[in-house]
Write a protein that holds these residues in place. Structure first.
Motif, PDB file in Angstrom:
ATOM      1  N   THR A 226      16.257 101.396  15.725  1.00  0.00           N
ATOM      2  CA  THR A 226      16.580 101.767  17.094  1.00  0.00           C
ATOM      3  C   THR A 226      17.773 102.008  18.098  1.00  0.00           C
ATOM      4  O   THR A 226      18.521 100.676  17.363  1.00  0.00           O
ATOM      5  CB  THR A 226      15.173 101.063  17.955  1.00  0.00           C
ATOM      6  OG1 THR A 226      15.709  99.401  17.721  1.00  0.00           O
ATOM      7  CG2 THR A 226      13.930 101.365  17.744  1.00  0.00           C
ATOM      8  N   ALA A 227      18.116 102.243  19.288  1.00  0.00           N
ATOM      9  CA  ALA A 227      20.157 101.694  20.304  1.00  0.00           C
ATOM     10  C   ALA A 227      19.440 100.119  19.610  1.00  0.00           C
ATOM     11  O   ALA A 227      20.828  99.498  19.466  1.00  0.00           O
ATOM     12  CB  ALA A 227      19.691 101.871  21.342  1.00  0.00           C
ATOM     13  N   GLY A 228      18.389  99.172  20.472  1.00  0.00           N
ATOM     14  CA  GLY A 228      18.234  97.737  19.815  1.00  0.00           C
ATOM     15  C   GLY A 228      19.157  97.077  19.297  1.00  0.00           C
ATOM     16  O   GLY A 228      19.583  96.721  18.973  1.00  0.00           O
ATOM     17  N   ALA A 229      17.814  97.725  17.772  1.00  0.00           N
ATOM     18  CA  ALA A 229      18.353  97.937  16.921  1.00  0.00           C
ATOM     19  C   ALA A 229      19.764  97.452  16.704  1.00  0.00           C
ATOM     20  O   ALA A 229      19.942  95.973  15.143  1.00  0.00           O
ATOM     21  CB  ALA A 229      17.745  98.417  15.638  1.00  0.00           C
ATOM     22  N   GLN A 230      20.639  98.952  16.476  1.00  0.00           N
ATOM     23  CA  GLN A 230      21.942  98.963  15.520  1.00  0.00           C
ATOM     24  C   GLN A 230      22.463  98.353  16.617  1.00  0.00           C
ATOM     25  O   GLN A 230      23.890  97.428  15.898  1.00  0.00           O
ATOM     26  CB  GLN A 230      22.356 100.595  16.471  1.00  0.00           C
ATOM     27  CG  GLN A 230      20.813 101.819  15.323  1.00  0.00           C
ATOM     28  CD  GLN A 230      21.650 102.682  15.126  1.00  0.00           C
ATOM     29  OE1 GLN A 230      23.284 103.358  15.361  1.00  0.00           O
ATOM     30  NE2 GLN A 230      20.669 103.241  16.094  1.00  0.00           N
ATOM     31  N   ILE A 231      22.010  97.694  17.749  1.00  0.00           N
ATOM     32  CA  ILE A 231      23.391  97.145  18.703  1.00  0.00           C
ATOM     33  C   ILE A 231      23.076  95.611  17.521  1.00  0.00           C
ATOM     34  O   ILE A 231      24.242  94.857  18.209  1.00  0.00           O
ATOM     35  CB  ILE A 231      23.047  96.873  20.045  1.00  0.00           C
ATOM     36  CG1 ILE A 231      23.450  98.412  20.363  1.00  0.00           C
ATOM     37  CG2 ILE A 231      23.584  95.912  21.016  1.00  0.00           C
ATOM     38  CD1 ILE A 231      22.985  98.209  21.958  1.00  0.00           C
ATOM     39  N   ALA A 232      21.781  95.391  17.991  1.00  0.00           N
ATOM     40  CA  ALA A 232      21.247  93.971  17.386  1.00  0.00           C
ATOM     41  C   ALA A 232      22.320  93.674  15.669  1.00  0.00           C
ATOM     42  O   ALA A 232      22.793  92.611  14.913  1.00  0.00           O
ATOM     43  CB  ALA A 232      19.899  93.779  17.237  1.00  0.00           C
ATOM     44  N   GLU A 233      21.818  94.074  15.216  1.00  0.00           N
ATOM     45  CA  GLU A 233      22.269  94.914  13.546  1.00  0.00           C
ATOM     46  C   GLU A 233      24.377  93.965  14.220  1.00  0.00           C
ATOM     47  O   GLU A 233      24.589  93.746  13.782  1.00  0.00           O
ATOM     48  CB  GLU A 233      22.518  95.380  13.076  1.00  0.00           C
ATOM     49  CG  GLU A 233      22.943  95.081  12.203  1.00  0.00           C
ATOM     50  CD  GLU A 233      22.869  96.488  10.800  1.00  0.00           C
ATOM     51  OE1 GLU A 233      23.415  98.347  11.524  1.00  0.00           O
ATOM     52  OE2 GLU A 233      22.407  96.590   9.939  1.00  0.00           O
ATOM     53  N   ALA A 234      24.787  95.032  14.928  1.00  0.00           N
ATOM     54  CA  ALA A 234      26.086  94.479  15.037  1.00  0.00           C
ATOM     55  C   ALA A 234      26.006  93.082  15.365  1.00  0.00           C
ATOM     56  O   ALA A 234      27.497  92.229  14.791  1.00  0.00           O
ATOM     57  CB  ALA A 234      26.861  95.737  16.215  1.00  0.00           C
TER      58      ALA A 234
ATOM     59  N   ARG B 144      18.998  84.579  15.482  1.00  0.00           N
ATOM     60  CA  ARG B 144      17.739  84.632  15.117  1.00  0.00           C
ATOM     61  C   ARG B 144      17.554  86.404  15.941  1.00  0.00           C
ATOM     62  O   ARG B 144      18.315  87.126  15.912  1.00  0.00           O
ATOM     63  CB  ARG B 144      16.932  83.858  15.531  1.00  0.00           C
ATOM     64  CG  ARG B 144      16.601  82.128  14.744  1.00  0.00           C
ATOM     65  CD  ARG B 144      15.153  81.885  15.199  1.00  0.00           C
ATOM     66  NE  ARG B 144      15.252  80.632  14.432  1.00  0.00           N
ATOM     67  CZ  ARG B 144      15.598  80.804  13.172  1.00  0.00           C
ATOM     68  NH1 ARG B 144      14.812  82.007  12.144  1.00  0.00           N
ATOM     69  NH2 ARG B 144      15.412  79.037  12.826  1.00  0.00           N
ATOM     70  N   ARG B 145      16.614  86.889  13.913  1.00  0.00           N
ATOM     71  CA  ARG B 145      16.521  88.349  15.460  1.00  0.00           C
ATOM     72  C   ARG B 145      16.367  88.566  16.076  1.00  0.00           C
ATOM     73  O   ARG B 145      17.175  89.366  17.112  1.00  0.00           O
ATOM     74  CB  ARG B 145      15.759  88.670  13.837  1.00  0.00           C
ATOM     75  CG  ARG B 145      14.964  89.986  14.141  1.00  0.00           C
ATOM     76  CD  ARG B 145      13.912  90.603  13.024  1.00  0.00           C
ATOM     77  NE  ARG B 145      14.646  90.258  12.009  1.00  0.00           N
ATOM     78  CZ  ARG B 145      15.254  91.019  11.059  1.00  0.00           C
ATOM     79  NH1 ARG B 145      15.498  91.757  10.999  1.00  0.00           N
ATOM     80  NH2 ARG B 145      15.531  90.597   9.474  1.00  0.00           N
ATOM     81  N   ARG B 146      15.552  87.673  17.018  1.00  0.00           N
ATOM     82  CA  ARG B 146      15.126  87.454  18.001  1.00  0.00           C
ATOM     83  C   ARG B 146      16.372  87.461  19.609  1.00  0.00           C
ATOM     84  O   ARG B 146      16.073  88.261  19.874  1.00  0.00           O
ATOM     85  CB  ARG B 146      14.071  86.487  18.684  1.00  0.00           C
ATOM     86  CG  ARG B 146      12.796  86.794  19.878  1.00  0.00           C
ATOM     87  CD  ARG B 146      11.747  85.388  19.266  1.00  0.00           C
ATOM     88  NE  ARG B 146      12.302  86.017  21.696  1.00  0.00           N
ATOM     89  CZ  ARG B 146      10.563  85.465  22.512  1.00  0.00           C
ATOM     90  NH1 ARG B 146      10.147  85.344  21.611  1.00  0.00           N
ATOM     91  NH2 ARG B 146      11.776  85.627  23.468  1.00  0.00           N
ATOM     92  N   GLN B 147      17.448  86.429  19.044  1.00  0.00           N
ATOM     93  CA  GLN B 147      18.326  86.490  20.023  1.00  0.00           C
ATOM     94  C   GLN B 147      18.950  87.553  20.390  1.00  0.00           C
ATOM     95  O   GLN B 147      19.563  87.552  20.886  1.00  0.00           O
ATOM     96  CB  GLN B 147      19.332  85.164  19.233  1.00  0.00           C
ATOM     97  CG  GLN B 147      19.411  83.851  20.357  1.00  0.00           C
ATOM     98  CD  GLN B 147      20.194  82.515  18.964  1.00  0.00           C
ATOM     99  OE1 GLN B 147      19.733  82.832  17.860  1.00  0.00           O
ATOM    100  NE2 GLN B 147      20.847  82.161  19.659  1.00  0.00           N
ATOM    101  N   ALA B 148      19.426  88.267  18.496  1.00  0.00           N
ATOM    102  CA  ALA B 148      20.091  88.790  18.232  1.00  0.00           C
ATOM    103  C   ALA B 148      19.689  90.660  19.311  1.00  0.00           C
ATOM    104  O   ALA B 148      20.329  90.856  20.076  1.00  0.00           O
ATOM    105  CB  ALA B 148      20.028  89.854  17.215  1.00  0.00           C
ATOM    106  N   MET B 149      18.440  90.483  19.264  1.00  0.00           N
ATOM    107  CA  MET B 149      17.733  91.998  20.562  1.00  0.00           C
ATOM    108  C   MET B 149      18.336  91.202  21.867  1.00  0.00           C
ATOM    109  O   MET B 149      18.260  92.390  22.665  1.00  0.00           O
ATOM    110  CB  MET B 149      16.403  91.595  20.136  1.00  0.00           C
ATOM    111  CG  MET B 149      15.360  92.718  19.225  1.00  0.00           C
ATOM    112  SD  MET B 149      16.494  94.323  19.060  1.00  0.00           S
ATOM    113  CE  MET B 149      16.168  95.866  19.510  1.00  0.00           C
ATOM    114  N   GLU B 150      17.872  90.287  21.738  1.00  0.00           N
ATOM    115  CA  GLU B 150      18.258  89.678  23.791  1.00  0.00           C
ATOM    116  C   GLU B 150      19.457  89.704  24.078  1.00  0.00           C
ATOM    117  O   GLU B 150      19.984  90.430  25.291  1.00  0.00           O
ATOM    118  CB  GLU B 150      17.760  88.034  23.878  1.00  0.00           C
ATOM    119  CG  GLU B 150      16.887  87.920  24.236  1.00  0.00           C
ATOM    120  CD  GLU B 150      15.850  86.009  23.632  1.00  0.00           C
ATOM    121  OE1 GLU B 150      17.101  85.760  24.011  1.00  0.00           O
ATOM    122  OE2 GLU B 150      14.948  86.548  23.369  1.00  0.00           O
ATOM    123  N   ALA B 151      20.482  89.892  23.060  1.00  0.00           N
ATOM    124  CA  ALA B 151      21.972  89.948  23.382  1.00  0.00           C
ATOM    125  C   ALA B 151      22.314  91.382  23.227  1.00  0.00           C
ATOM    126  O   ALA B 151      22.685  91.860  23.920  1.00  0.00           O
ATOM    127  CB  ALA B 151      22.233  89.510  22.223  1.00  0.00           C
TER     128      ALA B 151
END
Lengths: 277, 336
Positions: free
Chosen positions: A107-115, A123-130
């Motif tokens: 997903t778009a969110g997962a790809q941005i969170a990964e970067a 944490r994963r959650r924080q990355a998703m919020e970012a």
């Protein structure tokens, strides 16, 4: 927060059955917190020149240079580990077509969170919020919903915004945009360029904008470098474009249709073999 | 709801395929030059007995009617009796098939555990020495006949080195010791807590499973490598590198993540192949599975058994194909 890129006499060659073929032939450039446009036709070596800074060339490519530095890092001798510290974290790369440049099964969110997570601790959650926050920054409406979409569910313009959000996630100092609007509709092109321009200015980043559209580049950049057959044929301030002297640059300018000065017939670019030398 | 509908669409072709399978087994049963009546009553039975049995089996009726009778019997789970074992064919299959499942599952697990990493790394280092070695290995798996490999394995590990047990599913001393639960010997031994029998079963399983695993490994490795090379050429790999991700993450999360769903089809076919095509391996290793049952039935012209086993093999293919198709629809966001 801006890195200096220093490039002297960059040469990139590829092996062929008849010996190595040099496609970038001695390009030099310096860049700080400014916007540099690189213009040239397909195969002029503009993409390879920019990607050499990140050492993101095809495996077969061979790079030589008198000097190629990213701040205090010697890119020529840097290993993968050192390059990874530059890629994403200090310099981002925006590719031409989000349809191919985004991973189709994430997903778009997962790809941005990964970067984001690759360069921030969190944490994963924080990355998703970012990621959602970044999507809002690239002016996507309803960012929380878009974060859950897959690339095939995005329009070209939205895809390119996701790409920009992804490359801005680690707060880089330099952004390389490799024909970021060539695959988009004309109406979206200007929006995306304005977005890049705005974000780059606001964050005080350096920008390398690669394009084959000379007037467009000169509109957004401080400086323009015109490349032809692996060489820089002319480099000038964007404001001085009208004073361009090289016949190739002149030819490119002349063959643009103008509403203010309409011509009955657009001139065709007449190439000169001497430009190759 | 939309997901349910796509799943249903995936299953829509199953009834048609099933009908084809039933029709084909029926036609085979009628065109082979084996008279099922003679097979039951023997060559020397008086004509009136033959006529009586023929009428009893419904073989005097026109072919379409016979087909309907055949379908009706199948729907009631009746595959007829095996002349050889005198048991109903369903009972025989329930007895022999678990051993094949055990062997095929062990083989596919080994093939996956070895074949996928080999394929992925070969693609990552395309053209390297490692890649060439993997290619030779996987072509070897595809081209050396399993019975040759099986005999070599037995010769080396059983006869010469003595580190592997011989043929069969278990040593004679454990015969009849393990209570029947699933029919998979190793599983049953573990379930009943007989760990020495379990160990003995695993040892017996090792050689035939390795032979079959090597055979599937070639296919799985080559497909994985080809898919990976294609995936690694993608622009999104450049994006992933530009993000500064580690080589391992790019390889597994981005490239492999894109081909994983496609590999399910490859794996399902390889597994179906093992479940049905282990005939030679089971014969070499005297493994009491479906392949051995099918071979012996065929050699004895035991048509009910042959058709029953064929039907099961066909069902396995249809079932696994359906599963692969459903997996696609469930896990691939582009199809979903």
């Amino acid at each position: 927060m801006s890195a200096r890129v220093e490039m002297r006499g960059l040469r990139v060659s590829f092996p062929s059955p008849r010996g190595p073929v040099e496609v970038v032939r001695g390009v030099s450039l310096d860049l700080g917190a400014e916007k540099l446009g690189i213009v040239g036709e397909s195969g002029s070596g503009k993409s390879l020149t920019a990607r050499a800074i990140l050492k993101l060339l095809p495996a077969a490519a061979h790079i030589r240079a008198e000097r190629l530095r990213f701040d205090d890092i010697d890119v020529l001798t840097a290993g993968e580990r050192q390059m990874r510290a530059i890629r994403g974290r200090r310099a981002g790369l925006i590719l031409q077509d989000p349809k191919y440049a985004l991973n189709p099964v994430m997903t778009a969110g997962a790809q941005i969170a990964e970067a984001w997570r690759a360069h921030h601790r969190g944490r994963r959650r924080q990355a998703m919020e970012a990621a959602v926050e970044l999507l809002a920054q690239v002016r996507i409406r309803d960012p929380a919903r878009v974060a859950g979409l897959y690339p095939h569910e995005l329009s070209g313009g939205m895809g390119q915004r996701v790409m920009i959000a992804m490359m801005l996630a680690p707060d880089p100092e330099l952004l390389i945009a490799d024909e970021p609007t060539s695959a988009l509709d004309a109406t979206v092109q200007a929006e995306i360029l304005r977005l890049i321009d705005d974000l780059v200015s606001r964050r005080g980043m350096g920008l390398i904008l690669i394009s084959h559209d000379l007037p467009l580049v000169s509109h957004f950049c401080d400086r323009v470098m015109v490349m032809y057959a692996g060489r820089v044929v002319e480099e000038l301030r964007a404001a001085d474009l009208a004073a361009a002297r090289h016949p190739y640059t002149r030819g490119l300018l002349d063959c643009m249709p103008s509403l203010l000065h309409p011509k009955p017939r657009l001139p065709v670019l007449a190439r000169d073999a001497a430009w190759n030398e | 709801m939309r997901r349910l509908r796509t799943l249903a669409a995936g299953a829509a072709s199953v009834p048609i395929t099933l009908f084809g399978l039933v029709l084909i087994t029926f036609v085979i049963g009628r065109i082979v030059p084996i008279d099922p009546v003679i097979a039951i009553v023997g060559d020397h039975a008086p004509p009136d007995v033959i006529a009586h049995v023929r009428a009893e089996l419904g073989l005097d009726k026109p072919l379409p009617v016979q087909f309907l009778i055949y379908v009706d019997r199948l729907l009631h789970g009746n595959l007829g009796r095996s002349v050889m074992t005198t048991h109903p064919v369903t009972t025989d299959i329930a007895h022999y098939f678990p051993a094949t499942i055990e062997l095929a599952t062990a083989a596919i697990l080994i093939a996956l555990a070895v074949g996928i990493p080999l394929g992925v790394f070969a693609a990552a280092r395309q053209g390297s020495r490692f890649d060439h070695v993997v290619r030779v290995l996987s072509i070897g798996g595809q081209s050396v006949p399993v019975f040759v490999l099986g005999l070599i394995f037995l010769l080396v590990f059983y006869v010469k080195l003595g580190i592997a047990p011989g043929t069969g599913q278990q040593s004679v001393i454990y015969e009849g010791m393990v209570p029947y639960v699933t029919g998979m010997h190793v599983v049953d031994a573990a379930l009943s807590g007989q760990w020495d029998a379990f160990e003995d079963g695993l040892a017996h399983l090792a050689l035939p499973a390795l032979v079959l695993a090597y055979y599937s490994l070639g296919y799985i490795t080559r497909m994985t490598r080809a898919y990976m090379i294609d995936a690694l050429r993608g622009e999104y790999i450049v994006t992933a590198r530009a993000k500064g991700l580690s080589a391992r993450r790019i390889l597994w999360r981005h490239a492999f993540g894109n081909i994983a769903v496609g590999l399910i089809t490859v794996i399902a076919l390889a597994y179906a192949n093992l479940l049905s095509g282990a005939v030679l391996t089971e014969t070499v290793f005297s493994w009491p599975g479906l392949g051995l049952y099918l071979t012996v039935s065929l050699l004895n012209a035991d048509m009910n058994a042959v058709l029953g086993a064929t039907l099961v093999v066909g069902l396995v293919y249809i079932g696994l194909n359906l599963l692969a198709d459903l997996a696609y629809r469930l896990f691939d966001p582009r199809v979903r």
